[in-house]
Design a protein around this motif. Structure first.
Motif, mmCIF file in Angstrom:
data_model
loop_
_atom_site.group_PDB
_atom_site.id
_atom_site.type_symbol
_atom_site.label_atom_id
_atom_site.label_comp_id
_atom_site.label_asym_id
_atom_site.label_seq_id
_atom_site.Cartn_x
_atom_site.Cartn_y
_atom_site.Cartn_z
ATOM 1 N N GLY A 41 43.275 41.561 14.396
ATOM 2 C CA GLY A 41 42.759 41.648 15.759
ATOM 3 C C GLY A 41 43.795 41.254 16.798
ATOM 4 N N ILE A 42 44.519 40.182 16.522
ATOM 5 C CA ILE A 42 45.575 39.742 17.441
ATOM 6 C C ILE A 42 46.658 40.806 17.523
ATOM 7 C CG2 ILE A 42 47.422 38.053 17.799
ATOM 8 C CD1 ILE A 42 45.534 35.958 16.504
ATOM 9 N N GLU A 43 47.053 41.335 16.375
ATOM 10 C CA GLU A 43 48.083 42.373 16.354
ATOM 11 C C GLU A 43 47.652 43.599 17.161
ATOM 12 O OE1 GLU A 43 50.973 44.604 13.192
ATOM 13 O OE2 GLU A 43 48.862 44.334 12.615
ATOM 14 N N LYS A 44 46.417 44.000 17.007
ATOM 15 C CA LYS A 44 45.907 45.165 17.738
ATOM 16 C C LYS A 44 45.994 44.944 19.252
ATOM 17 C CE LYS A 44 41.763 47.959 18.343
ATOM 18 N NZ LYS A 44 40.339 48.090 18.036
ATOM 19 N N GLU A 45 45.663 43.736 19.698
ATOM 20 C CA GLU A 45 45.676 43.425 21.132
ATOM 21 C C GLU A 45 47.083 43.251 21.707
ATOM 22 O OE1 GLU A 45 43.106 43.115 23.419
ATOM 23 O OE2 GLU A 45 41.853 43.962 21.836
ATOM 24 N N LEU A 46 48.022 42.759 20.905
ATOM 25 C CA LEU A 46 49.327 42.355 21.449
ATOM 26 C C LEU A 46 50.517 43.180 20.974
ATOM 27 C CD1 LEU A 46 48.976 38.457 21.218
ATOM 28 C CD2 LEU A 46 48.694 39.915 23.234
ATOM 29 N N ARG A 47 50.307 44.172 20.132
ATOM 30 C CA ARG A 47 51.442 44.862 19.515
ATOM 31 C C ARG A 47 52.386 45.535 20.499
ATOM 32 N NH1 ARG A 47 47.498 48.393 16.275
ATOM 33 N NH2 ARG A 47 46.562 49.629 17.923
#
Length: 161
Positions: free
Chosen positions: A16-22
């Motif tokens: 989820g973090i990766e999806k938001e910040l990639r």
């Protein structure tokens, strides 16, 4: 680009973090606690989002090693239980922020952005997105509870990155 290492064995929060910040961060996810110390040494990330209870590693030992190297990695620790002893120990190990499990993805993202902002602007020590949100809302004549701040803080973080 800011490098972010997410150490999370479960993986759902990390995804989820990766999806938001990639698009804003160079993100590496480590799900293997036994390889985490080597990954931290190899990458020397700007920010480490660390699950302290990750199987296969001792989060405190990792932080002690990181502190001893003198690297300027900013650490956000994710804990299952936060006693006064644990919080004091994390503070001595220069952890910037402690978050409790379970953690909402938006909450994690907003605090990663805040830690990154403060890393890039050391002259703003003591500043927080919550302070900025409160200032903006009061200027506009609004009064909302702290529970609504995370949404506004997330929006403010985008403004500064």
């Amino acid at each position: 680009m800011t490098s972010l290492l997410i150490a999370d064995a479960a993986g759902a929060l990390a995804k989820g973090i990766e999806k938001e910040l990639r698009e804003f961060y160079d993100i590496t996810i480590c799900r293997d606690g036994e390889k985490l110390a080597q990954t931290v040494a190899d990458l020397a990330p700007d920010i480490l989002f660390l699950d302290m209870s990750m199987p296969g590693t001792d989060g405190f030992a990792l932080l002690e090693t990181l502190l001893a190297t003198g690297k300027q990695t900013q650490v956000i620790a994710l804990v299952s239980y936060a006693s006064d002893y644990i919080l004091a120990r994390l503070a001595r190990l220069s952890v910037q922020y402690v978050m409790a499990k379970p953690c909402h993805i938006n909450y994690a993202v907003s605090h990663i952005r805040q830690v990154d902002f403060l890393r890039q602007h050391p002259d703003m020590t003591g500043w927080s997105m919550e302070d900025e949100a409160e200032h903006i809302l009061l200027d506009l004549g609004f009064h909302i509870g702290r529970s609504r701040y995370y949404t506004l803080c997330h929006a403010i973080a985008y403004r500064y990155t």
